[in-house]
Design an enzyme around this catalytic site. Structure first.
Site, short mmCIF file in Angstrom:
data_model
loop_
_atom_site.label_atom_id
_atom_site.label_comp_id
_atom_site.label_asym_id
_atom_site.label_seq_id
_atom_site.Cartn_x
_atom_site.Cartn_y
_atom_site.Cartn_z
N GLU A 173 1.55 1.26 3.58
CA GLU A 173 0.53 0.79 2.78
C GLU A 173 -0.07 -0.51 3.39
OE1 GLU A 173 -0.57 2.49 -0.25
OE2 GLU A 173 0.90 4.05 0.30
N HIS A 223 1.22 5.95 -4.41
CA HIS A 223 0.75 4.82 -3.44
C HIS A 223 1.90 3.90 -3.03
CE1 HIS A 223 -3.28 6.64 -2.83
NE2 HIS A 223 -3.24 6.87 -4.22
N ASP A 246 5.64 8.52 -1.19
CA ASP A 246 4.43 9.30 -0.56
C ASP A 246 5.22 10.11 0.47
OD1 ASP A 246 2.60 8.02 -2.25
OD2 ASP A 246 1.46 7.22 -0.82
N ASP A 301 5.12 6.27 6.23
CA ASP A 301 3.86 6.03 5.52
C ASP A 301 3.56 4.23 5.36
OD1 ASP A 301 1.40 6.67 3.70
OD2 ASP A 301 2.36 5.36 2.63
#
Length: 314
Positions: free
Chosen positions: A16, A161, A166, A14
């Site tokens: 951000e 987040h 996540d 993931d």
């Protein structure tokens, strides 16, 4: 033989990122997180996460404060992507990639980041996008099927987040969904939710009159319950908009449960001191096959009533 062909682990990852403000602005990675997962045991073999400093300093100075700890100060002291690129490449290249909405977002950000530093991007052996997969297999039981909605649905807590959190949550969501689907397929007479998916059984679109409408009424089948539902112009609200109508072929035991729901709903209605006129939640139709029509309820109340009624038949 390329040794990477033996890389059997699934790489859940993931990123951000910055928000494109104004729209069209380049999106920069602020954090990368990944876990390698054994596909046979689902054991997490190798977690990794790092903040990333964008090459453009203006993206740092304009970074809004976030409650998740990704702050301008933290980003300013993080390594640039070029410093972690080899590690990211080693984690991802030649493995199956997995993540939530990665096909639409995360995969593109990874390729952009490698292109920016002039290095070849890693390539996956395969890709598992849990958003697309679960929407198809699990239906829209959790609403918009975002990771936060799925976590709430299964009681897994709030999404932070942060990349590593996540991806761990993503793995847990998949475990829970897989368990539910396994139970439903193995014991269909007991676990019948997969035969009764409201949102996936009807397509919603925006009508010209400004209200959401369903497709033509459809039929849902459970082991001992038949439901017909849809928008009908025979039933309208005070503004003249069609109502969503449910008709359930009801046994005597089902009617007993619905009557109990009626008592509770009416009591809540009276306690609210509403000025509106009370209309019965359930009306019966005459005929050889008794049916109960649920009307004049918000969607949540309607689904709760149907669920209670359904449980009462088992």
């Amino acid at each position: 033989m390329d040794p990477r062909q033996d890389r059997f682990e699934i790489a859940f990852f993931d990123v951000e990122t910055t928000f494109p403000n104004p729209p069209g602005q380049r999106i920069a990675i602020l954090e990368f997180g990944a876990i390698l997962v054994c596909p046979k045991t689902l054991e997490v073999l190798q977690p990794y996460s790092t903040l990333v400093r964008p090459a453009d300093p203006s993206l740092i100075s304009s970074l809004p404060e976030r409650s998740n700890g990704i702050t301008p100060d933290a980003i300013a002291s993080a390594p640039p992507f070029a410093d972690i690129a080899d590690t990211v490449f080693d984690i991802l290249h030649g493995r199956i990639w997995a993540g939530h909405n990665i096909l639409e977002f995360d995969c593109a950000r990874i390729r952009e980041a490698f292109a920016e530093i002039g290095q070849p991007a890693p390539e996956p052996k395969g890709t598992i996008d849990s958003l697309a997969l679960l929407t198809q297999r699990f239906g829209r039981r959790a609403g918009d099927m975002k990771l936060a909605s799925l976590a709430t649905y299964f009681g897994l807590g709030q999404q932070t987040h942060r990349s590593l959190d996540d991806v761990r949550m993503n793995l847990e969501v998949l475990k829970y969904c897989a368990t539910v689907l396994f139970l439903e397929s193995g014991l269909p007479d007991i676990f019948t939710v997969n035969r009764w998916e409201m949102c996936s059984a009807a397509s919603v679109s925006e009508g010209s009159s400004g209200y959401a409408r369903f497709m033509e009424p459809d039929e849902l089948y459970c082991s001992r319950l038949k439901i017909r539902y849809g928008i009908s112009t025979r039933f309208v609200d005070q503004a003249g908009r069609p109502r969503l109508s449910f008709v359930v072929d009801a046994s005597q035991s089902l009617c007993t449960v619905l009557d109990a729901c009626e008592v509770v709903a009416k009591k809540l209605f009276e306690d609210s001191r509403s000025n509106s006129e009370w209309n019965p939640v359930v009306t019966r139709q005459s005929g050889n096959d008794p049916a109960a029509r649920l009307r004049n309820l918000g969607y949540r109340g309607m689904f709760i009533s149907i669920s209670l009624a359904f449980c009462g038949t088992h």
